[in-house]
Scaffold this motif. Structure first.
Motif, PDB file in Angstrom:
ATOM      1  N   GLN A  37       0.800  -1.212   0.000  1.00 36.00           N
ATOM      2  CA  GLN A  37       0.000   0.000   0.000  1.00 36.00           C
ATOM      3  C   GLN A  37       0.837   1.268   0.000  1.00 36.00           C
ATOM      4  O   GLN A  37       0.366   2.312  -0.419  1.00 36.00           O
ATOM      5  N   GLU A  38       2.045   1.179   0.479  1.00 34.81           N
ATOM      6  CA  GLU A  38       2.895   2.355   0.557  1.00 34.81           C
ATOM      7  C   GLU A  38       4.339   1.959   0.320  1.00 34.81           C
ATOM      8  O   GLU A  38       4.753   0.854   0.664  1.00 34.81           O
ATOM      9  N   ARG A  85       7.904   9.125   0.384  1.00 33.51           N
ATOM     10  CA  ARG A  85       6.837   8.196   0.755  1.00 33.51           C
ATOM     11  C   ARG A  85       5.781   8.273  -0.328  1.00 33.51           C
ATOM     12  O   ARG A  85       5.328   9.351  -0.685  1.00 33.51           O
ATOM     13  N   LYS A  87       2.136   6.518  -1.950  1.00 34.27           N
ATOM     14  CA  LYS A  87       0.982   5.623  -1.860  1.00 34.27           C
ATOM     15  C   LYS A  87       0.839   4.900  -3.195  1.00 34.27           C
ATOM     16  O   LYS A  87       1.045   5.483  -4.249  1.00 34.27           O
ATOM     17  N   TYR A  91      -4.437   2.356  -2.505  1.00 26.57           N
ATOM     18  CA  TYR A  91      -4.426   2.726  -1.090  1.00 26.57           C
ATOM     19  C   TYR A  91      -5.170   4.035  -0.877  1.00 26.57           C
ATOM     20  O   TYR A  91      -4.928   5.010  -1.568  1.00 26.57           O
ATOM     21  N   THR A  92      -6.083   4.070   0.065  1.00 22.75           N
ATOM     22  CA  THR A  92      -6.861   5.280   0.334  1.00 22.75           C
ATOM     23  C   THR A  92      -6.667   5.746   1.770  1.00 22.75           C
ATOM     24  O   THR A  92      -7.538   6.392   2.338  1.00 22.75           O
ATOM     25  N   THR A  94      -3.700   7.403   4.575  1.00 23.15           N
ATOM     26  CA  THR A  94      -3.199   8.679   5.057  1.00 23.15           C
ATOM     27  C   THR A  94      -3.327   9.801   4.035  1.00 23.15           C
ATOM     28  O   THR A  94      -2.722   9.773   2.977  1.00 23.15           O
ATOM     29  N   LEU A  97      -0.223  11.735   2.456  1.00 24.81           N
ATOM     30  CA  LEU A  97       0.578  11.160   1.379  1.00 24.81           C
ATOM     31  C   LEU A  97      -0.173  11.364   0.066  1.00 24.81           C
ATOM     32  O   LEU A  97      -1.132  10.676  -0.214  1.00 24.81           O
ATOM     33  N   LYS A 100       0.483   8.993  -5.604  1.00 25.70           N
ATOM     34  CA  LYS A 100       0.017   7.630  -5.853  1.00 25.70           C
ATOM     35  C   LYS A 100       0.709   7.127  -7.103  1.00 25.70           C
ATOM     36  O   LYS A 100       0.910   7.871  -8.056  1.00 25.70           O
ATOM     37  N   TYR A 128      -0.212  -2.411   5.223  1.00 26.78           N
ATOM     38  CA  TYR A 128      -0.774  -2.181   6.550  1.00 26.78           C
ATOM     39  C   TYR A 128      -1.891  -3.153   6.899  1.00 26.78           C
ATOM     40  O   TYR A 128      -2.130  -3.426   8.060  1.00 26.78           O
TER      41      TYR A 128
END
Length: 144
Positions: A37-38, A85, A87, A91-92, A94, A97, A100, A128
């Motif tokens: 995801q990240e 960092r 995403k 991923y939806t 934080t 961030l 994407k 996560y």
């Protein structure tokens, strides 16, 4: 490359930490980020006798790559460490961030204006959902 499905962490080296001669547009091998995801991408530049530019490039199909503009590193003109960092597309989490990217990434470097520079680039992928207690804030790097 190390991928531990029990903790859902990917650790890989895009460029090993060695002396590199001046060169333009040198790409790493493709890194498949499926299941993560990240990403945390760390660029560690030691001895600098060239200007070193690092870019992250992404692709949905592992064929056509484009620069990921929000994940640009400042050009290194002296030794130092920078990180980004990022995403991944699905991923939806934080909100802080904003970058994407697609499933596949490559790291590109260009070094100009001198003979050689020593640097390495590392990629850490996090999932996560599989490792709820593990966050990017708990990562500790020693890049000596």
């Amino acid at each position: 490359m190390m991928h531990n499905s029990a903790t859902s962490v990917l650790v890989t080296t895009a460029f090993s930490p060695i002396a590199r001669a001046s060169a333009s547009d040198q790409d790493s091998s493709a890194i498949d980020t499926n299941g993560f995801q990240e990403l945390l991408i760390v660029a560690d530049v030691g001895v600098v006798s060239t200007n070193v530019a690092i870019k992250v490039r992404d692709s949905a199909d592992n064929s056509t790559y484009a620069d990921l503009t929000g994940a640009a590193f400042t050009t290194f003109t002296a030794a130092g460490v920078q990180y980004a960092r990022i995403k991944l597309g699905s991923y939806t989490g934080t909100a802080a961030l904003t970058d994407k990217c697609e499933r596949y990434i490559k790291i590109r470097y260009t070094s100009t204006g001198g003979s050689t520079s020593n640097f390495g680039v590392y990629v850490v992928g996090l999932n996560y959902a599989q490792a709820a207690a593990f966050t990017a804030n708990t990562l500790v790097f020693n890049l000596d």
